[in-house]
Design an enzyme around this catalytic site. Structure first.
Site, short mmCIF file in Angstrom:
data_model
loop_
_atom_site.label_atom_id
_atom_site.label_comp_id
_atom_site.label_asym_id
_atom_site.label_seq_id
_atom_site.Cartn_x
_atom_site.Cartn_y
_atom_site.Cartn_z
N ALA A 1 91.52 50.15 80.95
CA ALA A 1 92.22 49.18 81.97
C ALA A 1 92.43 47.60 81.16
O ALA A 1 92.11 47.95 79.82
CB ALA A 1 91.34 48.99 83.03
N GLY B 1 88.90 53.37 80.09
CA GLY B 1 89.46 53.75 81.31
C GLY B 1 90.91 55.19 80.32
O GLY B 1 90.87 56.40 81.61
N GLU C 1 88.76 58.17 79.96
CA GLU C 1 88.60 58.52 81.19
C GLU C 1 89.50 59.46 81.81
O GLU C 1 89.01 60.09 82.97
CB GLU C 1 87.80 57.05 82.29
CG GLU C 1 87.09 56.36 81.45
CD GLU C 1 86.20 55.89 82.07
OE1 GLU C 1 87.06 54.65 82.03
OE2 GLU C 1 85.36 55.29 83.20
N GLU D 1 84.05 50.15 76.23
CA GLU D 1 83.33 48.76 77.31
C GLU D 1 82.14 47.77 77.19
O GLU D 1 82.31 47.17 77.53
CB GLU D 1 82.75 49.29 78.75
CG GLU D 1 84.51 49.71 78.93
CD GLU D 1 84.48 51.41 79.50
OE1 GLU D 1 84.32 51.94 78.31
OE2 GLU D 1 85.43 52.17 79.76
#
Ligand code: DAK
Length: 257
Positions: A64, A108, A111, A131
Site C-alpha cells: 500500500a 499489500g 496480499e 508491515e
C-alpha cells in the site's frame, strides 16, 4: 495523466498491468479502483476466460502507498472502510485470476497476489509482509492467507521478521505455482492463461469454486459440494462435447454451455 492501471486483451485472456513504476507500483485508491474496474469489464465480457494481473520487472507492487496512508487516524481508516471498500474485488472474481509476479510483492502487494487464484513468479520475485517495520501489521489478508499457503512457521517468520522470501523459497513453501525466468514470465503466464481460457468456462468456474470451498468447509462438506457440482456438470453441453471428442479422437469445441 498517466493511467495507473492498464488493461488489454490477448485472445481470451484479460491482462491487467499495475502502472506506477515511479513508486514501485505502490497501491493507492486509484490503482485498486482501476484493478476493480478492469476485473468488472473482463468478468462481463463473454469472450474472456481467464485474467492475469501483473506489474513490471522491478515490482508487482511494493505494498500500500505509505505516503497515502501515513497520516490516517483510526476513525478515518474505520469510517472509510480502508481496504475492504475496494481491495477485495479480486477475491470475488468468478473467472480465474493469475498473478504474474516479478520483483517485489510486499505488504499489500503480496496480499493482492495471494487474493488471486495462483501466483506465477519470475525468478526475480521477492515476497514479504514487512508491515512490522512500519509499526503496523498486514491488513488485507496477510496474516490469514499466508499461513494457509505456507504454514504457520513460515508465515510467523515472514510477518514477525519482515524479511523477504525469494522465488525459490516461495515455490518450495507452496506460495507460488510456477517459477519462470524473468524474461519469459509474461509470455509463459499468458500461455497458461490461454490454456485455461480454451476450456469450458462453466467448468473452469466450477473447479475454481470447488477448490475455494476447501478453505471454507470441513472435508466432508467440501466433498459433498464437489460431488454435487460434478453431478451438475453432466447437464452441460460441454461435458457431452468433451467426452464425445475424446471417444472420436478429435479436439473438443467448447461452447461455454
Ligand atoms: N509506498 C509508497 N512509495 C513506495 C513504496 C510504498 N509501499 N515502496 C516503494 N516506494 C517508492 C519509494 O519511496 C521510492 O520513491 P522516490 O524516493 O523515488 O520518490 C521509489 O518507490 C523507489 O523505491 P526505493 O528507492 O526504496 O527502491 P529500492 O530498490 O531501494 O527498494 C523496496 C525497494 C521495495 C525494497 C523499498 O522501496 C521498500 O521497502 N518499500 C516499502 C515496502 C513496504 O514496506 N511495503 C509494505 C507497505 S505497508 C491496512 C491494510 C493494509 C495495509 C495497511 C493498512 N489497514 C486495514 C488499515 C497495507 C500496508 C502495506 O502494504
Amino acid at each position: 495523466m498517466t493511467q495507473v492501471v492498464l488493461s488489454e486483451t490477448h485472445g481470451k485472456v484479460g491482462l491487467i498491468r499495475i502502472n506506477r513504476p515511479e513508486a514501485m507500483n505502490a497501491l493507492n485508491n486509484d490503482v485498486v479502483d482501476g484493478i476493480g474496474s478492469a476485473i468488472d469489464a473482463f468478468e462481463a465480457d463473454a469472450e474472456i476466460g481467464c485474467m492475469v494481473i501483473t506489474g513490471n520487472d522491478k515490482a508487482f507492487a511494493a505494498g500500500a502507498d505509505i505516503g497515502f496512508m501515513k497520516d490516517f487516524d483510526y476513525m478515518h481508516a474505520y469510517q472509510s472502510d480502508f481496504i475492504t471498500r475496494n481491495w477485495e474485488r479480486v477475491k470475488t472474481a468468478r473467472k480465474p485470476v493469475i498473478a504474474a509476479v516479478a520483483g517485489f510483492a510486499l505488504g499489500g502487494g503480496c496480499e493482492l497476489a495471494m487474493m488471486c487464484d495462483m501466483i506465477f513468479a519470475a525468478d526475480s520475485a521477492k515476497f514479504g509482509q514487512p508491515e512490522i517495520k512500519l509499526g503496523t501489521l498486514p491488513g488485507a489478508g496477510g496474516t490469514q492467507r499466508l499461513p494457509r499457503a505456507i504454514g504457520k512457521a513460515k508465515a510467523m517468520d515472514l510477518c514477525l521478521s519482515g524479511r523477504f522470501m525469494d522465488a525459490a523459497e516461495a515455490e518450495k513453501s507452496g506460495l507460488v505455482a510456477r517459477v519462470i525466468a524473468a524474461d519469459q514470465l509474461l509470455e509463459e503466464t499468458l500461455k497458461a492463461a490461454q490454456t485455461i481460457a480454451a476450456y469450458s468456462l462453466p467448468v473452469v468456474m466450477m473447479i475454481k469454486e470447488s477448490i475455494n470451498r476447501a478453505f471454507e468447509s470441513s472435508l466432508n462438506e467440501g466433498l459433498l459440494f464437489e460431488r454435487r457440482v460434478f453431478h451438475a456438470s453432466f447437464a452441460l453441453a460441454d461435458q457431452k462435447e468433451g467426452m464425445a471428442a475424446f471417444v472420436d479422437k478429435r479436439k473438443p469445441e467448447f461452447k461455454n454451455r
